[in-house]
Scaffold this active site. Structure first.
Site, short mmCIF file in Angstrom:
data_model
loop_
_atom_site.label_atom_id
_atom_site.label_comp_id
_atom_site.label_asym_id
_atom_site.label_seq_id
_atom_site.Cartn_x
_atom_site.Cartn_y
_atom_site.Cartn_z
CB SER A 147 -0.91 0.07 1.31
OG SER A 147 -1.40 1.18 1.38
CE1 TYR A 160 -4.90 -2.21 4.50
CE2 TYR A 160 -3.79 -0.08 4.07
CZ TYR A 160 -4.40 -1.26 3.77
OH TYR A 160 -4.21 -1.59 2.33
#
Length: 254
Positions: A147, A160
């Site tokens: 990400s 996350y």
């Protein structure tokens, strides 16, 4: 298009979103694709049907990740599916895409959320690869979906981002470890992508415009944008690239 003809790929989390786009793209290049899903079998079968309609080959494999016995269940289903296809239990391309989101700032994080995000987003990919090395042929490809949240401050989803950041470190170590086998290992870091997982972030036109403005192209990313990058990394054209984290965020937050 037959750049991947004769090769077998496993794509985790391929029932929808980015995973579905990756599975379809690899199949269009000629790969036999194992479409992994966690709970939504109907969506996985839809992915398979789309691939077949496009002239490709695919089958679904179900296994919920982040729970005890997840990886063994996945590979048991994979090997059963490959046998049904008349193919030996080998892989050429392993795409670790499955993941979950979880927005929470530091003061909002609970032990349960922390453990869940790391179980699915970090622990499962690690053991997915560890177990998969038994099936992965020399000269294969491992592609891990990370990400863009790992390269910018992202306090609203701190756990996350941490879980995804661990995958970047994992990619480096794997690339060095598996180089003697001719296996390349790379990560791809999407920015904001138009998927079901992110629907709550674009509930208004203003929210969508703000997300689009993060990219230098002033648009929201699409699953196909990521799938094309993965297809390149899965091909022979990427043979001299390993240990890299390719930013596929449309130049977000440059």
């Amino acid at each position: 298009m037959d750049a991947l003809a004769g090769r077998t790929a496993l794509v985790t989390g391929a029932s929808r979103g980015i995973g579905r786009a990756i599975a379809r793209r690899l199949a269009r290049e000629g790969a036999l694709v194992a479409v992994h899903y966690g709970r939504n079998e109907a969506a996985a079968q839809q992915t398979r049907e789309l691939i077949v309609e496009e002239g490709g080959r695919a089958f679904a494999v179900g296994a919920e990740l982040g729970v005890p016995g997840d990886i063994e269940a996945l590979y048991a289903g994979l090997e059963e599916g490959l046998a049904a296809q008349g193919t030996e239990p080998c892989l050429d391309i392993l795409v670790s895409n499955a993941g979950i989101s979880g927005s929470a700032r530091i003061h909002e994080v609970t032990p349960e959320l922390f453990d869940r995000l790391f179980a699915v987003n970090t622990k499962s990919p690690f053991f997915l690869v560890q177990r998969g090395l038994k099936n992965l042929r020399d000269g294969g490809r491992i592609i891990i979906i990370s990400s863009a949240a790992t390269r910018v401050a992202y306090p609203r989803s701190v756990v996350y981002a941490m879980a995804k950041g661990a995958l970047n470190t994992f990619t480096l170590a794997l690339a060095r470890e598996l180089g003697p086998r001719g296996i390349t290992v790379n990560a791809v870091s999407p920015g904001f992508v138009e998927t079901d997982m992110n629907v709550e972030k674009r509930v208004t036109a203003e929210a969508t415009a703000a997300l689009a403005a993060l990219s230098v192209f002033n648009r929201v990313g699409q699953p196909a944008d990521i799938a094309d990058v993965v297809a390149f990394l899965a091909s022979d054209a990427s043979r001299w690239i390993t240990g890299q984290c390719l930013d596929a965020s449309g130049g977000s937050r440059l």
